[in-house]
Design an enzyme around this catalytic site. Structure first.
Site: not given
Length: 319
Positions: A162, A166
């Protein structure tokens, strides 16, 4: 209404932040494609159709909206979603990339599918949607793209997939901003903090406690995390960035939460060590780095002694 006559796509708009964004854009006058495939937090398929509920709420309030159930990580389906917006509303002015999922594991426990799935939905999904939308926006000479990154771009325990996605979204955002500014298109990123199913579950709560105990976050940061931050507090900044008047903001990253918006001083030089162009030696760097470019740097984690870094039952041998 600040977005009267605009046509927008909001991905991941069935729940949480995406839902609030879609509802607010519609209240501000935009026609909205409400995208949500109805999957679970980890990307697992379900029979739910939350996009229909959001469309119903918008139309009941007198707005215009249509549902879309496709995955943003599928290049062809992303293209069809953009075409659906153009075919239905005559154009695409605004793209809000919210869709996401989580597969939290420590890196040594993370499977290849855990990594690929998260990168596909977040990073590739942002790219695919932007890629298709910009083709129309260029011809129109206008566009507003708002991407969703996360403070996890700084690094997050149990979320390396993640965090990587991001961080990549920030690079993607800044690249799009530089490439498309001359066509009247802006692209910015939001790092939200809100109480949604992505942000608040047992694993996330436990992770915050570990961060506090390890000294990775302050008590103030910990308390703010649990202060009750609704997703409706994120939507106004997104809607603002979608307005005509926000044309001077391009390629920037904003943290947004209840009662707080801040920008980031991102990617700029902090401190410099230079010489006359000769080759640095390792001995020179051992002497110079601590007092120059490393002086004042915020540590990602507190310094760890070697004996503290060895898991129980294991040993380290020299040589």
């Amino acid at each position: 209404m600040h977005l009267q006559g605009k046509a927008a796509i909001v991905t991941g708009a069935g729940r949480g932040i995406g839902r609030e964004v879609a509802l607010l854009l519609a209240r501000e006058g935009a026609s909205v494609v409400v995208n949500d495939p109805g999957v679970g937090r980890n990307g697992e398929p379900t029979d739910e159709r939350p996009a229909d509920e959001v469309v119903a709420a918008i139309t009941a309030a007198g707005g215009r909206a249509i549902p879309n159930y496709d995955s943003v990580g599928d290049y062809q389906k992303a293209g069809r979603m953009v075409a659906q917006c153009v075919d239905t509303f005559g154009k695409i002015d605004i793209l809000i990339n919210v869709a996401g999922m989580l597969r939290e594991r420590m890196i040594w426990n993370m499977s290849e599918d855990d990594f690929d799935s998260v990168i596909n939905v977040h990073l590739k999904g942002h790219w695919a949607m932007s890629h298709h939308a910009i083709k129309y926006m260029r011809r129109a000479g206008y566009g507003r793209i708002v991407n969703f990154s996360s403070d996890a771009f700084k690094g997050s325990v149990g979320q390396c997939n993640y965090s990587a996605a991001k961080a990549g979204i920030i690079g993607l955002t800044r690249s799009i901003a530089k490439e498309t500014a001359k066509f009247g298109i802006t692209c910015n990123a939001i790092c939200p903090a809100a109480d949604t199913r992505m942000m608040m579950n047992e694993a996330v709560i436990a992770n915050q406690k570990r961060k506090l105990e390890a000294g990775l976050i302050t008590r103030e940061q910990y308390d703010r995390f649990f202060a009750g931050r609704g997703p409706e507090h994120i939507a106004p900044m997104v809607a603002y960035l979608a307005t005509d008047g926000a044309d001077f903001i391009n390629g920037h990253v904003f943290h947004v939460e209840k009662g707080r918006i801040n920008s980031y001083f991102y990617g700029e030089d902090f401190k410099t060590l230079s010489n006359d162009g000769s080759l640095f030696t390792v001995d020179q760097l051992i002497e110079l780095i601590p007092g120059t470019v490393a002086n004042g740097l915020t540590q990602v984690v507190p310094p760890v002694r070697m004996q503290d870094a060895v898991p129980a039952g294991e040993s380290v041998k020299a040589g």
